[in-house]
Motif scaffolding. Structure first.
Motif, short mmCIF file in Angstrom:
data_model
loop_
_atom_site.label_atom_id
_atom_site.label_comp_id
_atom_site.label_asym_id
_atom_site.label_seq_id
_atom_site.Cartn_x
_atom_site.Cartn_y
_atom_site.Cartn_z
N ARG A 32 0.83 -1.20 0.00
CA ARG A 32 0.00 0.00 0.00
C ARG A 32 0.87 1.26 0.00
O ARG A 32 0.61 2.21 -0.75
CB ARG A 32 -0.92 -0.01 1.22
N LEU A 33 1.91 1.26 0.82
CA LEU A 33 2.80 2.42 0.89
C LEU A 33 3.53 2.63 -0.44
O LEU A 33 3.69 3.76 -0.91
CB LEU A 33 3.80 2.24 2.02
N ASN A 34 3.99 1.53 -1.05
CA ASN A 34 4.70 1.63 -2.32
C ASN A 34 3.80 2.22 -3.41
O ASN A 34 4.22 3.05 -4.21
CB ASN A 34 5.20 0.26 -2.76
N MET A 35 2.54 1.78 -3.45
CA MET A 35 1.62 2.30 -4.46
C MET A 35 1.33 3.78 -4.23
O MET A 35 1.23 4.56 -5.18
CB MET A 35 0.32 1.49 -4.45
N GLN A 36 1.20 4.18 -2.98
CA GLN A 36 0.97 5.60 -2.70
C GLN A 36 2.18 6.44 -3.09
O GLN A 36 2.04 7.54 -3.63
CB GLN A 36 0.64 5.79 -1.23
N ILE A 37 3.38 5.92 -2.82
CA ILE A 37 4.60 6.63 -3.21
C ILE A 37 4.67 6.78 -4.72
O ILE A 37 5.01 7.85 -5.25
CB ILE A 37 5.84 5.90 -2.66
N LEU A 38 4.36 5.69 -5.45
CA LEU A 38 4.37 5.77 -6.91
C LEU A 38 3.36 6.78 -7.42
O LEU A 38 3.65 7.55 -8.34
CB LEU A 38 4.06 4.38 -7.50
N TYR A 39 2.19 6.81 -6.82
CA TYR A 39 1.16 7.77 -7.25
C TYR A 39 1.65 9.20 -7.09
O TYR A 39 1.56 10.02 -8.02
CB TYR A 39 -0.12 7.55 -6.44
N TYR A 40 2.15 9.51 -5.90
CA TYR A 40 2.61 10.88 -5.65
C TYR A 40 3.79 11.24 -6.56
O TYR A 40 3.88 12.36 -7.07
CB TYR A 40 3.01 11.04 -4.18
N LYS A 41 4.70 10.29 -6.73
CA LYS A 41 5.90 10.58 -7.53
C LYS A 41 5.55 10.87 -8.98
O LYS A 41 6.01 11.86 -9.56
CB LYS A 41 6.87 9.40 -7.44
#
Length: 321
Positions: free
Chosen positions: A224-233
């Motif tokens: 979940r954290l990785n997907m959120q980081i990818l979204y923001y990036k």
């Protein structure tokens, strides 16, 4: 054994002399950023003005030669950075290994301690070492490139430069908050991944159903954290590219008006467009640098905990949500 309190202090302790060498190459690199723009301007104006083609050809050869020199500096800087980073990883792994032996003699052969050391040696030293290669050279190089380009454009045409800066500065409205969101999630992910490594050693075969449920919950949290980081990036990259294109559009509109009025030559507009295009890369590199600093600093704080005696570790910085 103790490590310095901050990652920059550790970088200077382990590679201070090499950081100076990287700084020298970085300064040479950003000083070369302006010359290609001026050569482009003169080549375009020379061709449109139907001047002597020999002069235009000479400027083209100078432009190509300058590109070769700049590429050589960049190659040397990147190889040097890589060497400093890998050397730092090697030193840090050796230090962690030595501290693990000391801890085993002091605390006994605890599985939790083994999991801690395993997580550090396998994964956590890599970002710290990689950051050591760019710790001082990257902000100097990219910040110097941006400053040089802005000054050059300001000298060429102040009003167009002011418009370009205003449009570019709109990125300050969304980059800092979005980067802060990435930072919070990256630090939480670091702690969660480390807990997974420790749990895998501590739980042994993992036959306990509660342990397996905890493991699944944590890896789901990391996902979940990785997907959120990818979204923001990627959303941030999209917005940065959009504002850059808006800046070029503004330069074409205002610059075209100046050209029609005969107040600006075409070569100046070409130099502005090229300069704005080049601004996007160093700005993106600076954003990535601060992202890498956040991750490396968080991992370094965790590594320092291994070098603290149990009594000293109370009250130390804990990287969490």
């Amino acid at each position: 054994m103790r490590l310095p309190p901050g990652i920059f202090a550790y970088v200077w302790r382990t590679s201070g002399s090499h950081q100076v060498g990287l700084l020298v190459l970085s300064v040479a690199g950003f000083l070369l950023a302006i010359a290609p723009l001026e050569l482009q301007r003169r080549i375009v104006n020379g061709a449109l003005g139907k001047q002597d083609f020999d002069a235009v050809l000479l400027l083209c050869l100078a432009y190509g030669g300058l590109g070769l020199v700049a590429g050589g500096f960049k190659l040397a800087l990147n190889v040097y950075r890589g060497w400093v980073g890998e050397a730092t990883v090697r030193k840090l792994r050796a230090s962690v290994y030595q501290q693990a032996i000391i801890s085993r003699l002091r605390d006994g052969d605890r599985l939790e301690k083994q999991g801690e050391v395993l997580a550090v040696v396998v994964a956590e030293v890599e970002p710290v070492g990689g950051f050591a290669g760019v710790a001082t050279s990257e902000p100097i190089l990219q910040g110097g490139v941006m400053l040089s380009l802005f000054v050059y454009m300001l000298v060429l045409q102040p009003w167009i430069a002011a418009l370009s800066f205003l449009l570019f500065a709109t990125q300050l409205l969304f980059v800092p908050p979005m980067q802060a969101a990435v930072t919070r999630r990256a630090l939480t992910r670091i702690q969660t991944v480390r807990e997974i490594s420790i749990d895998m050693i501590d739980d042994g075969t993992g036959t306990d159903s509660a342990a397996r449920a905890t493991f699944r919950r944590k890896i789901t949290e990391v996902f979940r954290l990785n997907m959120q980081i990818l979204y923001y990036k990627y959303a941030m990259n999209f917005l940065m590219n959009l504002t850059n294109h808006l800046g070029i559009t503004g330069v074409l509109a205002v610059g075209g008006w100046y050209v029609v009025r005969g107040e600006v030559d075409v070569g100046t507009i070409v130099a502005f467009i090229s300069g704005l295009s080049r601004l996007n890369d160093p700005w993106g590199d600076l954003v990535n640098y601060f992202r890498e600093y956040t991750v490396a600093s968080g991992k370094y704080a965790l590594i320092r905990e291994i070098f603290e005696a149990p009594a000293d570790r109370e009250g130390e910085l804990q990287v969490a949500t």
